[in-house]
Design a protein around this motif. Structure first.
Motif, mmCIF file in Angstrom:
data_model
loop_
_atom_site.group_PDB
_atom_site.id
_atom_site.type_symbol
_atom_site.label_atom_id
_atom_site.label_comp_id
_atom_site.label_asym_id
_atom_site.label_seq_id
_atom_site.Cartn_x
_atom_site.Cartn_y
_atom_site.Cartn_z
ATOM 1 N N GLY A 141 3.064 -0.235 -10.602
ATOM 2 C CA GLY A 141 3.756 -0.897 -11.687
ATOM 3 C C GLY A 141 4.739 -2.054 -11.209
ATOM 4 O O GLY A 141 4.871 -2.384 -9.971
ATOM 5 N N LEU A 142 4.926 -2.996 -12.146
ATOM 6 C CA LEU A 142 5.675 -4.255 -11.749
ATOM 7 C C LEU A 142 6.599 -4.363 -12.685
ATOM 8 O O LEU A 142 6.734 -4.040 -13.964
ATOM 9 N N VAL A 143 7.854 -4.691 -12.251
ATOM 10 C CA VAL A 143 9.253 -4.914 -12.996
ATOM 11 C C VAL A 143 9.697 -6.271 -12.772
ATOM 12 O O VAL A 143 10.028 -6.485 -11.521
ATOM 13 N N GLY A 144 10.177 -6.829 -13.848
ATOM 14 C CA GLY A 144 10.766 -8.240 -13.746
ATOM 15 C C GLY A 144 12.250 -8.094 -14.303
ATOM 16 O O GLY A 144 12.375 -7.755 -15.523
ATOM 17 N N ILE A 145 13.162 -8.682 -13.500
ATOM 18 C CA ILE A 145 14.458 -8.761 -14.168
ATOM 19 C C ILE A 145 14.856 -10.074 -14.281
ATOM 20 O O ILE A 145 15.003 -10.662 -13.423
ATOM 21 N N CYS A 146 15.098 -10.538 -15.215
ATOM 22 C CA CYS A 146 15.857 -12.070 -15.566
ATOM 23 C C CYS A 146 14.902 -12.996 -14.728
ATOM 24 O O CYS A 146 13.777 -13.164 -15.361
ATOM 25 N N ALA A 147 14.954 -13.439 -13.516
ATOM 26 C CA ALA A 147 14.134 -14.338 -12.926
ATOM 27 C C ALA A 147 12.602 -13.712 -12.704
ATOM 28 O O ALA A 147 11.516 -14.425 -12.679
ATOM 29 N N GLY A 148 12.828 -12.431 -12.430
ATOM 30 C CA GLY A 148 11.307 -11.772 -12.533
ATOM 31 C C GLY A 148 10.557 -11.953 -13.855
ATOM 32 O O GLY A 148 9.252 -11.887 -13.580
ATOM 33 N N ASP A 204 0.903 -1.259 -0.006
ATOM 34 C CA ASP A 204 0.031 0.004 0.075
ATOM 35 C C ASP A 204 0.925 1.309 0.004
ATOM 36 O O ASP A 204 0.274 2.522 -0.451
ATOM 37 N N GLN A 205 2.040 1.256 0.462
ATOM 38 C CA GLN A 205 2.956 2.253 0.672
ATOM 39 C C GLN A 205 4.098 2.352 -0.750
ATOM 40 O O GLN A 205 4.781 3.367 -0.717
ATOM 41 N N LEU A 206 3.780 1.503 -1.639
ATOM 42 C CA LEU A 206 4.718 1.573 -2.876
ATOM 43 C C LEU A 206 3.957 1.782 -4.055
ATOM 44 O O LEU A 206 2.906 1.727 -4.312
ATOM 45 N N ASP A 207 4.891 2.392 -5.110
ATOM 46 C CA ASP A 207 4.083 2.360 -6.261
ATOM 47 C C ASP A 207 4.738 1.364 -7.299
ATOM 48 O O ASP A 207 4.081 1.426 -8.327
ATOM 49 N N VAL A 208 5.740 0.931 -7.044
ATOM 50 C CA VAL A 208 6.271 0.013 -7.972
ATOM 51 C C VAL A 208 6.895 -1.108 -7.173
ATOM 52 O O VAL A 208 7.575 -1.032 -6.001
ATOM 53 N N LEU A 209 6.901 -2.328 -7.571
ATOM 54 C CA LEU A 209 7.456 -3.679 -7.061
ATOM 55 C C LEU A 209 8.305 -4.314 -8.079
ATOM 56 O O LEU A 209 7.999 -4.480 -9.195
ATOM 57 N N VAL A 210 9.579 -4.595 -7.974
ATOM 58 C CA VAL A 210 10.647 -5.247 -8.809
ATOM 59 C C VAL A 210 10.915 -6.601 -8.062
ATOM 60 O O VAL A 210 11.246 -6.899 -7.266
#
Length: 389
Positions: A117-124, A80-86
């Protein structure tokens, strides 16, 4: 007299408005404006190194406030306190296992319903795909190829299309770009996948004997996708682990949060320093291991030569190996290690470099290390202006 009072009243009102505007701008310059809150998942399955390097890359942007987030934090309402999760590199299936079904549903709602927003890097990226037989969040409706998934690692080449050049504006005149890669997802892009592909892989990544060639060229390297009210951004490689390219990570976070894109200082934007593909075949990995052992050699000249060779290989772990060399008994090795950490922008080593400065006895040596430390610290919070799209 009344006329004079009216005029004076208007003047004071105008001055008050100007003062308010100036105050708002001053607050923004002083960093008092609302920062973008970005979480980096650190649960089991997320590589501690990838978490660390992603956090450090996000710190480049003075308008971003990064924090590590666990599955327990997600259940406790911290999204709830975040704008983006990586979701960083590591193991996508283990990250999914650590999330558990309840936290996984919260993550989906975070993007789809709350417009975050959601960001995935490699395994993400593995985690977000819809690959049959592989545990995933099923966000992309696009499978990755499981067969021969462990294709290898190294510095791979990719190119951006026009859509990608609008987001990564600084690379608009660069045809072939390189980032670190480590068994990242190779996506089969279906016609109905709704992916907004930003760039494609150039490299033929097949470093193991018997693995098929000519499969990875043309596959997505970076892409975005609308996800309900939110956005997803995926990188198959590791910009956070690539000197000269780490700034791409905060750019990705800003994009999925629908925030203004800002650019960064030139020392951080250096695509030219990685100008060739370097894939780690069996003989390259053996060479890297031999060079690692030479870092502990009693002869400083052997150590220095090994450091140079590892740098030429763009060996990703060699950056972390060099941290211990800040504590080498030979001054030239200590200095060389500090310069290598500066070249690779490894801000995670700032505490080690601070300790090295404090421990240094020779005043001229202390001064030289302090200069490098100041430069490394300068990589944090380096916004310079808005991107001209």
């Amino acid at each position: 007299m009344n006329r004079i009072k009216q005029v004076l009243g208007l003047v004071f009102l105008f001055l008050g408005l100007v003062s308010c505007v100036h105050s708002d701008r001053a607050d923004a310059v002083a960093g008092k404006s609302e920062k973008l809150k970005v979480g980096v998942f650190n649960g089991n399955g997320a590589s501690p190194v990838c978490v660390l390097e992603t956090m450090e890359a996000l710190k480049i942007d003075q308008g971003i406030e990064p924090k590590e987030v666990s599955a327990a934090d997600i259940l406790n309402g911290q999204l709830d306190q975040l704008d983006v999760l990586v979701f960083p590199g590591g193991s996508g299936s283990k990250e999914y296992n650590n999330l558990g079904q309840q936290a996984a549903d919260i993550v989906k709602d975070f993007g789809q319903k709350e417009g975050k927003g959601l960001v995935g890097i490699c395994a993400g990226g593995y985690l977000m795909a819809s690959t049959p037989t592989y545990p995933n969040l099923d966000l992309l409706k696009t499978p990755h190829t499981r067969k021969f998934y462990d294709r290898g690692r190294g510095l791979i080449s990719f190119h951006l299309n026009e859509a990608g050049k609008k987001i990564f504006y600084e690379l608009k005149n660069t045809d072939s770009i390189h980032i670190q890669y480590y068994d990242g997802p190779i996506f089969d892009q279906a016609e109905n996948s709704d992916l907004n592909v930003l760039g494609e892989v150039n490299s033929d990544i097949a470093t193991h004997k018997g693995y098929p060639h000519d499969f990875t060229p043309g596959k997505p390297a970076f892409f975005t996708k609308d996800f309900g009210n939110g956005k997803i951004f995926v990188s198959v490689g590791h910009p956070e682990a690539t000197a000269g390219m780490r700034w791409m990570v905060p750019r990705m976070a800003r994009y999925v949060a629908n925030k203004e894109l800002v650019t960064y200082t030139k020392p951080l934007i250096r695509p030219e320093i990685n100008n060739k593909e370097i894939l780690f075949y069996s003989d390259t990995k053996k060479l890297e291991k031999r060079l690692f052992w030479k870092l502990m050699d009693k002869d400083p000249n052997v150590v220095a030569a090994a450091m140079d060779s590892l740098s030429d290989l763009r060996s990703r772990p060699s950056i972390r190996w060099s941290i211990g060399l800040l504590r080498h008994k030979d001054w030239n090795i200590r200095l060389k290690a500090a310069k290598y950490l500066l070249f690779t922008e490894y801000t995670a080593a700032i505490p080690d470099l601070e300790a090295a400065v404090n421990f240094e006895k020779e005043p001229s040596h202390k001064k030289e290390l302090q200069k490098i430390l100041n430069q490394l610290q300068g990589f944090i919070g380096q916004n310079t202006g808005n991107v001209d799209l």
